[in-house]
Design a protein around this motif. Structure first.
Motif, PDB file in Angstrom:
ATOM      1  N   PHE A  46       0.803  -1.227   0.000  1.00 32.84           N
ATOM      2  CA  PHE A  46       0.000   0.000   0.000  1.00 32.84           C
ATOM      3  C   PHE A  46       0.834   1.274   0.000  1.00 32.84           C
ATOM      4  O   PHE A  46       0.396   2.294  -0.504  1.00 32.84           O
ATOM      5  CB  PHE A  46      -0.993  -0.010   1.168  1.00 32.84           C
ATOM      6  N   ARG A  47       2.040   1.232   0.551  1.00 32.39           N
ATOM      7  CA  ARG A  47       2.883   2.421   0.473  1.00 32.39           C
ATOM      8  C   ARG A  47       3.238   2.701  -0.987  1.00 32.39           C
ATOM      9  O   ARG A  47       3.113   3.828  -1.468  1.00 32.39           O
ATOM     10  CB  ARG A  47       4.171   2.279   1.297  1.00 32.39           C
ATOM     11  N   VAL A  48       3.640   1.675  -1.718  1.00 33.24           N
ATOM     12  CA  VAL A  48       3.963   1.838  -3.140  1.00 33.24           C
ATOM     13  C   VAL A  48       2.718   2.265  -3.914  1.00 33.24           C
ATOM     14  O   VAL A  48       2.767   3.196  -4.726  1.00 33.24           O
ATOM     15  CB  VAL A  48       4.564   0.540  -3.727  1.00 33.24           C
ATOM     16  N   LEU A  49       1.601   1.584  -3.674  1.00 30.78           N
ATOM     17  CA  LEU A  49       0.359   1.904  -4.379  1.00 30.78           C
ATOM     18  C   LEU A  49      -0.037   3.360  -4.166  1.00 30.78           C
ATOM     19  O   LEU A  49      -0.299   4.084  -5.135  1.00 30.78           O
ATOM     20  CB  LEU A  49      -0.766   0.984  -3.895  1.00 30.78           C
ATOM     21  N   HIS A  50      -0.053   3.805  -2.927  1.00 25.42           N
ATOM     22  CA  HIS A  50      -0.536   5.146  -2.616  1.00 25.42           C
ATOM     23  C   HIS A  50       0.501   6.243  -2.839  1.00 25.42           C
ATOM     24  O   HIS A  50       0.190   7.274  -3.426  1.00 25.42           O
ATOM     25  CB  HIS A  50      -1.052   5.194  -1.170  1.00 25.42           C
ATOM     26  N   GLU A  51       1.720   6.033  -2.376  1.00 25.57           N
ATOM     27  CA  GLU A  51       2.718   7.103  -2.440  1.00 25.57           C
ATOM     28  C   GLU A  51       3.473   7.141  -3.770  1.00 25.57           C
ATOM     29  O   GLU A  51       3.646   8.213  -4.349  1.00 25.57           O
ATOM     30  CB  GLU A  51       3.711   6.972  -1.288  1.00 25.57           C
ATOM     31  N   ASP A  52       3.921   5.977  -4.264  1.00 30.18           N
ATOM     32  CA  ASP A  52       4.716   5.958  -5.493  1.00 30.18           C
ATOM     33  C   ASP A  52       3.840   5.980  -6.748  1.00 30.18           C
ATOM     34  O   ASP A  52       4.087   6.759  -7.659  1.00 30.18           O
ATOM     35  CB  ASP A  52       5.637   4.731  -5.524  1.00 30.18           C
ATOM     36  N   MET A  53       2.830   5.112  -6.771  1.00 31.48           N
ATOM     37  CA  MET A  53       1.964   5.030  -7.955  1.00 31.48           C
ATOM     38  C   MET A  53       0.867   6.094  -7.957  1.00 31.48           C
ATOM     39  O   MET A  53       0.270   6.346  -8.989  1.00 31.48           O
ATOM     40  CB  MET A  53       1.329   3.632  -8.041  1.00 31.48           C
ATOM     41  N   ARG A  54       0.583   6.668  -6.761  1.00 32.67           N
ATOM     42  CA  ARG A  54      -0.494   7.655  -6.601  1.00 32.67           C
ATOM     43  C   ARG A  54      -1.839   7.071  -7.034  1.00 32.67           C
ATOM     44  O   ARG A  54      -2.651   7.721  -7.691  1.00 32.67           O
ATOM     45  CB  ARG A  54      -0.195   8.961  -7.355  1.00 32.67           C
ATOM     46  N   ARG A  55      -2.065   5.806  -6.636  1.00 30.77           N
ATOM     47  CA  ARG A  55      -3.308   5.104  -6.920  1.00 30.77           C
ATOM     48  C   ARG A  55      -3.922   4.649  -5.607  1.00 30.77           C
ATOM     49  O   ARG A  55      -3.232   4.414  -4.624  1.00 30.77           O
ATOM     50  CB  ARG A  55      -3.083   3.892  -7.828  1.00 30.77           C
ATOM     51  N   GLY A  56      -5.235   4.499  -5.610  1.00 30.68           N
ATOM     52  CA  GLY A  56      -5.950   4.010  -4.453  1.00 30.68           C
ATOM     53  C   GLY A  56      -7.017   3.033  -4.878  1.00 30.68           C
ATOM     54  O   GLY A  56      -7.331   2.922  -6.064  1.00 30.68           O
ATOM     55  N   ILE A  57      -7.580   2.326  -3.903  1.00 27.86           N
ATOM     56  CA  ILE A  57      -8.651   1.349  -4.184  1.00 27.86           C
ATOM     57  C   ILE A  57      -9.798   1.527  -3.187  1.00 27.86           C
ATOM     58  O   ILE A  57     -10.117   0.627  -2.432  1.00 27.86           O
ATOM     59  CB  ILE A  57      -8.135  -0.098  -4.179  1.00 27.86           C
ATOM     60  N   PRO A  58     -10.456   2.674  -3.211  1.00 33.50           N
ATOM     61  CA  PRO A  58     -11.556   2.858  -2.259  1.00 33.50           C
ATOM     62  C   PRO A  58     -12.705   1.884  -2.511  1.00 33.50           C
ATOM     63  O   PRO A  58     -13.001   1.531  -3.652  1.00 33.50           O
ATOM     64  CB  PRO A  58     -11.997   4.299  -2.504  1.00 33.50           C
ATOM     65  N   THR A  59     -13.327   1.474  -1.426  1.00 31.58           N
ATOM     66  CA  THR A  59     -14.541   0.665  -1.518  1.00 31.58           C
ATOM     67  C   THR A  59     -15.692   1.598  -1.857  1.00 31.58           C
ATOM     68  O   THR A  59     -15.880   2.621  -1.207  1.00 31.58           O
ATOM     69  CB  THR A  59     -14.816  -0.051  -0.183  1.00 31.58           C
ATOM     70  N   VAL A  60     -16.460   1.239  -2.885  1.00 26.79           N
ATOM     71  CA  VAL A  60     -17.602   2.069  -3.287  1.00 26.79           C
ATOM     72  C   VAL A  60     -18.938   1.423  -2.946  1.00 26.79           C
ATOM     73  O   VAL A  60     -19.954   2.113  -2.910  1.00 26.79           O
ATOM     74  CB  VAL A  60     -17.537   2.445  -4.796  1.00 26.79           C
ATOM     75  N   SER A  61     -18.920   0.115  -2.682  1.00 26.56           N
ATOM     76  CA  SER A  61     -20.163  -0.512  -2.222  1.00 26.56           C
ATOM     77  C   SER A  61     -19.868  -1.834  -1.527  1.00 26.56           C
ATOM     78  O   SER A  61     -18.891  -2.508  -1.819  1.00 26.56           O
ATOM     79  CB  SER A  61     -21.150  -0.736  -3.378  1.00 26.56           C
ATOM     80  N   MET A  62     -20.757  -2.147  -0.595  1.00 26.57           N
ATOM     81  CA  MET A  62     -20.774  -3.432   0.095  1.00 26.57           C
ATOM     82  C   MET A  62     -22.203  -3.929  -0.061  1.00 26.57           C
ATOM     83  O   MET A  62     -23.140  -3.242   0.363  1.00 26.57           O
ATOM     84  CB  MET A  62     -20.425  -3.274   1.574  1.00 26.57           C
ATOM     85  N   ASN A  63     -22.360  -5.091  -0.690  1.00 28.35           N
ATOM     86  CA  ASN A  63     -23.702  -5.594  -0.988  1.00 28.35           C
ATOM     87  C   ASN A  63     -23.872  -7.042  -0.540  1.00 28.35           C
ATOM     88  O   ASN A  63     -22.902  -7.775  -0.416  1.00 28.35           O
ATOM     89  CB  ASN A  63     -23.972  -5.500  -2.492  1.00 28.35           C
ATOM     90  N   ASP A  64     -25.137  -7.409  -0.368  1.00 23.41           N
ATOM     91  CA  ASP A  64     -25.512  -8.787  -0.043  1.00 23.41           C
ATOM     92  C   ASP A  64     -24.747  -9.337   1.158  1.00 23.41           C
ATOM     93  O   ASP A  64     -24.313 -10.484   1.162  1.00 23.41           O
ATOM     94  CB  ASP A  64     -25.329  -9.706  -1.256  1.00 23.41           C
ATOM     95  N   ILE A  65     -24.573  -8.491   2.170  1.00 23.79           N
ATOM     96  CA  ILE A  65     -23.870  -8.905   3.373  1.00 23.79           C
ATOM     97  C   ILE A  65     -24.802  -9.782   4.214  1.00 23.79           C
ATOM     98  O   ILE A  65     -25.929  -9.390   4.523  1.00 23.79           O
ATOM     99  CB  ILE A  65     -23.413  -7.694   4.215  1.00 23.79           C
ATOM    100  N   THR A  66     -24.319 -10.952   4.549  1.00 23.27           N
ATOM    101  CA  THR A  66     -25.099 -11.879   5.363  1.00 23.27           C
ATOM    102  C   THR A  66     -24.262 -12.319   6.554  1.00 23.27           C
ATOM    103  O   THR A  66     -23.124 -12.770   6.382  1.00 23.27           O
ATOM    104  CB  THR A  66     -25.514 -13.114   4.537  1.00 23.27           C
ATOM    105  N   PHE A  67     -24.820 -12.180   7.736  1.00 22.69           N
ATOM    106  CA  PHE A  67     -24.179 -12.617   8.968  1.00 22.69           C
ATOM    107  C   PHE A  67     -24.863 -13.917   9.386  1.00 22.69           C
ATOM    108  O   PHE A  67     -26.011 -13.907   9.797  1.00 22.69           O
ATOM    109  CB  PHE A  67     -24.313 -11.548  10.059  1.00 22.69           C
ATOM    110  N   LYS A  68     -24.153 -15.034   9.239  1.00 26.20           N
ATOM    111  CA  LYS A  68     -24.750 -16.347   9.470  1.00 26.20           C
ATOM    112  C   LYS A  68     -24.537 -16.872  10.885  1.00 26.20           C
ATOM    113  O   LYS A  68     -25.391 -17.571  11.412  1.00 26.20           O
ATOM    114  CB  LYS A  68     -24.174 -17.362   8.479  1.00 26.20           C
ATOM    115  N   ALA A  69     -23.378 -16.591  11.449  1.00 22.85           N
ATOM    116  CA  ALA A  69     -23.057 -17.110  12.783  1.00 22.85           C
ATOM    117  C   ALA A  69     -22.053 -16.172  13.438  1.00 22.85           C
ATOM    118  O   ALA A  69     -21.259 -15.537  12.753  1.00 22.85           O
ATOM    119  CB  ALA A  69     -22.495 -18.528  12.687  1.00 22.85           C
TER     120      ALA A  69
END
Length: 138
Positions: A46-69
């Protein structure tokens, strides 16, 4: 599910007064799994991704979340992280969290977008990263 797998131990900090994982803590752990996946599976920390490449991977959605146990203090759970869909600049991950007994605890879909951090706009995945990501399609 042919996916990236990693284990986590449920810590006291993850639990609520009832002694089970407080559900938002799963999302914090998932963020750690994403960071580990980029580092160990794709060779981009993540240091290389964010600082060197200047790229990020933000989460834009969380769907169909099921809590089973519930998961409890000291449980060891396995996170399975597989690619459900790969677009030009977006990626949908199907995740499962299972207990040592193999029982499903939590599942859902997480969509992330590969972005230029200076413009905060989506950009296409580089070809080498795309090829690496495709290895985890489920």
């Amino acid at each position: 599910m042919a996916a990236y797998e990693t284990k986590r131990t449920i810590l006291f900090e993850h639990c609520d007064p009832a002694g089970i994982v407080f559900f938002p803590r799963y999302f914090e752990m998932l963020n750690g799994v994403a960071e580990e996946w980029f580092d160990k599976a794709h060779g981009i920390n993540f240091r290389v991704l964010h600082e060197d490449m200047r790229r990020g991977i933000p989460t834009v959605s969380m769907n169909d979340i099921t809590f089973k146990a519930p998961s409890r203090l000291s449980d060891i759970v396995t996170f399975r992280y597989g690619v459900k869909a790969l677009g030009n600049a977006s990626l949908t991950i199907r995740f499962e969290i299972v207990g040592e007994d193999g029982g499903l605890r939590v599942s859902g879909d997480q969509t992330i977008v590969f972005v230029d951090m200076d413009k905060m706009k989506p950009v296409p995945f580089p070809d080498d990263l795309r090829a690496s990501i495709e290895k985890y399609k489920i």
